[in-house]
Design a protein around this motif. Structure first.
Motif, PDB file in Angstrom:
ATOM      1  N   SER A  67     -43.604   4.427 -53.680  1.00  0.00           N
ATOM      2  CA  SER A  67     -42.235   4.819 -54.005  1.00  0.00           C
ATOM      3  C   SER A  67     -41.240   3.709 -53.676  1.00  0.00           C
ATOM      4  O   SER A  67     -40.142   3.679 -54.232  1.00  0.00           O
ATOM      5  N   CYS A 124     -38.009  12.467 -53.261  1.00  0.00           N
ATOM      6  CA  CYS A 124     -38.536  13.128 -54.459  1.00  0.00           C
ATOM      7  C   CYS A 124     -40.064  13.180 -54.482  1.00  0.00           C
ATOM      8  O   CYS A 124     -40.638  13.991 -55.194  1.00  0.00           O
ATOM      9  N   GLU A 178     -42.819  16.337 -52.644  1.00  0.00           N
ATOM     10  CA  GLU A 178     -43.579  17.433 -53.257  1.00  0.00           C
ATOM     11  C   GLU A 178     -45.072  17.159 -53.202  1.00  0.00           C
ATOM     12  O   GLU A 178     -45.878  18.067 -52.978  1.00  0.00           O
ATOM     13  N   VAL A 220     -31.349  16.432 -53.946  1.00  0.00           N
ATOM     14  CA  VAL A 220     -32.705  16.010 -54.310  1.00  0.00           C
ATOM     15  C   VAL A 220     -33.102  16.605 -55.660  1.00  0.00           C
ATOM     16  O   VAL A 220     -33.653  15.910 -56.522  1.00  0.00           O
ATOM     17  N   ASN A 221     -32.790  17.894 -55.860  1.00  0.00           N
ATOM     18  CA  ASN A 221     -33.145  18.535 -57.127  1.00  0.00           C
ATOM     19  C   ASN A 221     -32.421  17.890 -58.308  1.00  0.00           C
ATOM     20  O   ASN A 221     -32.998  17.727 -59.380  1.00  0.00           O
ATOM     21  N   LYS A 262     -34.040  14.525 -59.129  1.00  0.00           N
ATOM     22  CA  LYS A 262     -35.326  14.652 -59.839  1.00  0.00           C
ATOM     23  C   LYS A 262     -35.146  14.805 -61.341  1.00  0.00           C
ATOM     24  O   LYS A 262     -36.067  14.545 -62.113  1.00  0.00           O
ATOM     25  N   GLU A 263     -33.979  15.282 -61.745  1.00  0.00           N
ATOM     26  CA  GLU A 263     -33.731  15.511 -63.178  1.00  0.00           C
ATOM     27  C   GLU A 263     -33.229  14.268 -63.906  1.00  0.00           C
ATOM     28  O   GLU A 263     -33.107  14.269 -65.122  1.00  0.00           O
ATOM     29  N   MET A 303     -35.489   8.577 -62.946  1.00  0.00           N
ATOM     30  CA  MET A 303     -36.346   9.113 -61.893  1.00  0.00           C
ATOM     31  C   MET A 303     -37.599   9.714 -62.542  1.00  0.00           C
ATOM     32  O   MET A 303     -38.724   9.461 -62.099  1.00  0.00           O
ATOM     33  N   LYS A 304     -37.397  10.490 -63.595  1.00  0.00           N
ATOM     34  CA  LYS A 304     -38.548  11.100 -64.288  1.00  0.00           C
ATOM     35  C   LYS A 304     -39.487  10.020 -64.831  1.00  0.00           C
ATOM     36  O   LYS A 304     -40.702  10.178 -64.817  1.00  0.00           O
ATOM     37  N   LEU A 332     -40.959   7.987 -61.240  1.00  0.00           N
ATOM     38  CA  LEU A 332     -41.626   8.619 -60.098  1.00  0.00           C
ATOM     39  C   LEU A 332     -43.127   8.684 -60.372  1.00  0.00           C
ATOM     40  O   LEU A 332     -43.537   8.925 -61.505  1.00  0.00           O
ATOM     41  N   HIS A 364     -47.038  13.552 -60.279  1.00  0.00           N
ATOM     42  CA  HIS A 364     -47.346  14.420 -59.136  1.00  0.00           C
ATOM     43  C   HIS A 364     -48.850  14.570 -58.864  1.00  0.00           C
ATOM     44  O   HIS A 364     -49.319  14.292 -57.750  1.00  0.00           O
TER      45      HIS A 364
END
Lengths: 232, 232
Positions: free
Chosen positions: B19, B177, B180, B202-203, B206-207, B211-212, B215, B218
């Protein structure tokens, strides 16, 4: 001391025994910035200091126009940025050189310096002291070669014609100059014969007037280290 | 890849799972700086990476015009300084705000983040995990209150109308982020109900499209953490 402040006032909260506070004295003096100095008793810190640095509760804190800036490296960056037209600049102008200076300053503070604390707090345990001395020597070799590679003139540049200290000299140099006091309590921190370029740099730094003015007095610092060790 | 480079070429050496490398991707993309990306195998690092970062032997390294800059925070400062006329700036302009942003970025990296590594490497030891979670919560409370005090709008500022991330969002936000994936292996890192302002920040982060885009995926990251733990 009241929290009220006059416009543009610069106040440094520090301790005479703290070499990270010495960094700030030297940076302010070099820039010709007038400031007030408040000596803190580290055994009984003032409410004002705690209100200015509630997170770490540590010196140094620089208060400018009533706004506090804690941590010596952040203070040095602030001084260079706020008084950006006042020579000398602490950091070089070139972004790549700046990155390299910050790199070695960080290396000194995060890797080298903790070993000196280990030497002190080993409280005479020869194995532990020996381990910290060996580790310090390894890191010092990396530092010496790395700085010479990145800034070939740095170790030779301090002296008669060059009295100003840059960021790295203020960060690493000031700390290294107080190792004499450490040596008086735990023995040699490093072998000067193995690190001639570095040693001559340190010796030249010690002769600079601002360093002489602001380094903690040797005997008093030795007594202080012994006192702290007795309490530990 | 050869060490020869074309003038002005920007190359990022990184790893998809890191990260701190994501920080650099986002900073470069936000500034609109074209760059090449070299994926390193952390189990078998390239000679080129080792030659660019011989001291720490780590990603990320940014190589610009053939000159290497290691360490994510130093790279972010470099990007802001070299491309200083290219909006958006990562750090604010005011020197006191800059000091505060650097303060909280440092607090995140030096105080908060190590507790997340402790949670992971506790390898299921409930006592150790519990201790690290409690310590993280204490530090997060300090961070949340401190940032809200210093930058009252920050936690509410991310969203539709504001897609750009500043220095602190890139430094702390990116790390947070990926928690999770940590939670999928060790359980909750922190109690979202106790930290509503921080959690909504933070939420919202993430949007954000960048970032999408950058990152670590997951499921792949969860598998990677499990793999590293099996090796440890």
């Amino acid at each position: 001391m009241e929290k009220d402040h006059i416009e543009d006032e610069v106040v440094l909260f520090g301790s005479w025994s703290s070499s990270i506070c010495t960094r700030v004295h030297i940076a302010l003096k070099q820039k010709g910035i007038p400031y007030k100095y408040v000596e803190e008793n580290l055994q009984n810190k003032s409410q004002l200091l705690l209100s200015y640095n509630p997170v770490h509760k540590k010196v140094p804190v620089l208060v400018h126009k009533g706004k506090p800036i804690p941590e010596s490296l952040l203070i040095l960056e602030y001084i260079d940025e706020f008084w950006k037209d006042d020579a000398p600049m602490l950091l070089p102008g070139d972004p790549h050189h700046r990155a390299k200076v910050r790199f070695w300053a960080k290396f000194h503070d995060e890797k080298m310096a903790p070993n000196v604390y280990k030497m002190i707090f080993a409280k005479g345990d020869k194995d532990q002291v020996g381990k910290a001395v060996a580790e310090f020597d390894k890191l010092l070799t990396v530092f010496e070669q790395g700085v010479q590679n990145d800034f070939p003139a740095m170790f030779q540049s301090v002296g008669e014609g060059h009295q100003e200290m840059g960021f790295l000299e203020i960060v690493a140099g000031v700390k290294i100059c107080i190792y004499e006091a450490v040596e008086a309590t735990v023995g040699a921190v490093f072998d000067t014969a193995k690190h001639p370029a570095f040693t001559s740099w340190v010796n030249a730094l010690k002769e600079l007037p601002l360093m002489k003015e602001h380094l903690p007095p040797h005997d008093k610092l030795v007594a202080r280290i012994k006192f702290v060790l007795d309490q530990a």
